[in-house]
Design a protein around this motif. Structure first.
Motif, PDB file in Angstrom:
ATOM      1  N   GLU A 231       0.828  -1.195   0.000  1.00 44.63           N
ATOM      2  CA  GLU A 231       0.000   0.000   0.000  1.00 44.63           C
ATOM      3  C   GLU A 231       0.872   1.259   0.000  1.00 44.63           C
ATOM      4  N   LYS A 233       1.074   5.000   1.338  1.00 49.24           N
ATOM      5  CA  LYS A 233       0.473   5.666   2.491  1.00 49.24           C
ATOM      6  C   LYS A 233       0.884   7.138   2.531  1.00 49.24           C
ATOM      7  N   SER A 247      -3.518   3.499  -0.452  1.00 57.13           N
ATOM      8  CA  SER A 247      -3.984   2.777  -1.632  1.00 57.13           C
ATOM      9  C   SER A 247      -4.227   1.323  -1.255  1.00 57.13           C
ATOM     10  N   THR A 248      -4.755   0.538  -2.171  1.00 58.19           N
ATOM     11  CA  THR A 248      -5.024  -0.879  -1.913  1.00 58.19           C
ATOM     12  C   THR A 248      -3.966  -1.796  -2.505  1.00 58.19           C
ATOM     13  N   TYR A 253      -2.549   1.785  -7.141  1.00 60.55           N
ATOM     14  CA  TYR A 253      -2.147   3.182  -7.027  1.00 60.55           C
ATOM     15  C   TYR A 253      -1.681   3.737  -8.366  1.00 60.55           C
TER      16      TYR A 253
END
Length: 362
Positions: A231, A233, A247-248, A253
């Protein structure tokens, strides 16, 4: 209705007249002076022009010696840089681009030139984004608008052991700058390898008000399998343990999906793409016993969705892949990045560039 100042150019305002003055700096006009181009009597093209004389491409480029820093632009404001084109020879990690605003002795931009232009692995890959594009064979273009009020100074430093040649053009406008315009910044980081169970830090230490506008990553894989589950951050305005935005996954992203692979369950291959705001534009595949690592390049530009902060910002990325039995695997990869953002001055004092041997790609 006030007059148009010539900034924020797009198709919708291209017809508007302005009192802004267009100027350009290159090796044929080092100072951007009006009526001052093509007057050189010596330069890198002097021998080729020996039968033609003054005005016939006598100074199309400059040479920078090992260890030398050259100022390639020194502009009195107010104004804004609107386009930079350059094609440097040599090792792109060993040529350092720095930009200083309004007389500061701290650079707001400090990056190896290849990484700044989305080419961290030293090999050509087409990049067709709005802020940055890279064209055959080594044409680096920046369209980031870079306003300044008093002065803009751009330098190039050659930290290699060989002389390099630089062709360049810096197009700018002299005009009034609105009070709410912030200053462009870009900063390079590299960690090789990422320590186990540790997030990669893209940027920290940003202080001031501004907005994050982009990220380029050069990702070198040290394991087999999929590497991009981490992820991204964004810690802002006092966030400590947990971020405000995450994000996942990496491919998510960078506006892709499912391993950048239309058929990941069938072990096919990554598919590259380059679009105005996001791309996975480079895959350097193993090619011999002496070239064994997968290396990738990707970018995400927050032009339509800048990430705004009021006092501080830190950005990190998890290095995470698939392990076994459905478990995540913390990765220990070779990762470099460039963060792009606008903020108020003074420029933050950030982590210094690594030494030459740590910048090296082998």
């Amino acid at each position: 209705m006030t007059g148009f100042n010539g900034l924020g150019m797009h198709l919708g305002n291209l017809s508007r007249l302005s009192n802004a003055k267009t100027r350009s700096i290159c090796a044929e006009n080092f100072n951007g002076e009006k009526g001052g181009a093509c007057m050189a009597t010596e330069g890198t093209g002097a021998n080729a022009a020996r039968d033609l004389g003054k005005g016939w491409k006598i100074s199309p480029s400059i040479r920078i010696e090992p260890g030398e820093t050259r100022t390639i632009a020194d502009i009195e404001g107010p104004g804004a840089i609107q386009h930079i084109w350059m094609t440097p020879t040599g090792n792109w990690r060993f040529t350092i681009l720095r930009i200083y605003w309004d007389g500061s002795d701290i650079p707001s931009v400090e990056c190896p030139v290849g990484d700044f232009f989305g080419s961290g692995w030293g090999e050509f890959a087409q990049m067709s984004a709005l802020p940055i594009c890279v064209n055959p064979g080594s044409a680096f273009n920046s369209y980031w608008e870079m306003p300044f009020r008093k002065r803009a100074r751009i330098t190039m430093t050659n930290i290699a052991e060989e002389q390099m040649t630089l062709y360049y053009q810096i197009n700018y406008t002299l005009t009034e700058i609105p009070d709410d315009c912030a200053y462009f910044h870009a900063h390079f980081r590299r960690t090789n390898p990422i320590p186990y169970k540790t997030d990669y830090t893209v940027i920290d230490g940003i202080k001031g008000k501004g907005h994050f506008v982009g990220l380029y990553m050069a990702w070198g894989q040290n394991n087999n399998g999929w590497w991009g589950e981490g992820e991204v951050k964004f810690f802002m305005d006092g966030d400590s343990e947990y971020p405000t935005i995450a994000s996942t996954g990496l491919e998510d992203y960078f506006c892709g999906s499912y391993n950048f692979d239309p058929t990941p369950k069938h072990d096919k291959e990554y598919v590259t793409y380059t679009t105005p705001y996001a791309g996975f534009h480079q895959v350097v595949r193993p090619a011999s016993d002496y070239k064994t690592q997968f290396r990738m390049g990707m970018y995400r530009f927050h032009v339509m969705d800048p990430i705004r902060f009021d006092s501080d910002l830190k950005v990190t990325v998890q290095a995470l892949g698939w392990g076994y039995n459905g478990r995540w695997l913390p990765m220990q990869d070779d990762v470099a990045s460039v963060a792009y953002w606008y903020q108020t001055l003074p420029a933050p004092t950030l982590q210094p560039l690594p030494d030459r041997e740590f910048l090296l790609i082998v």
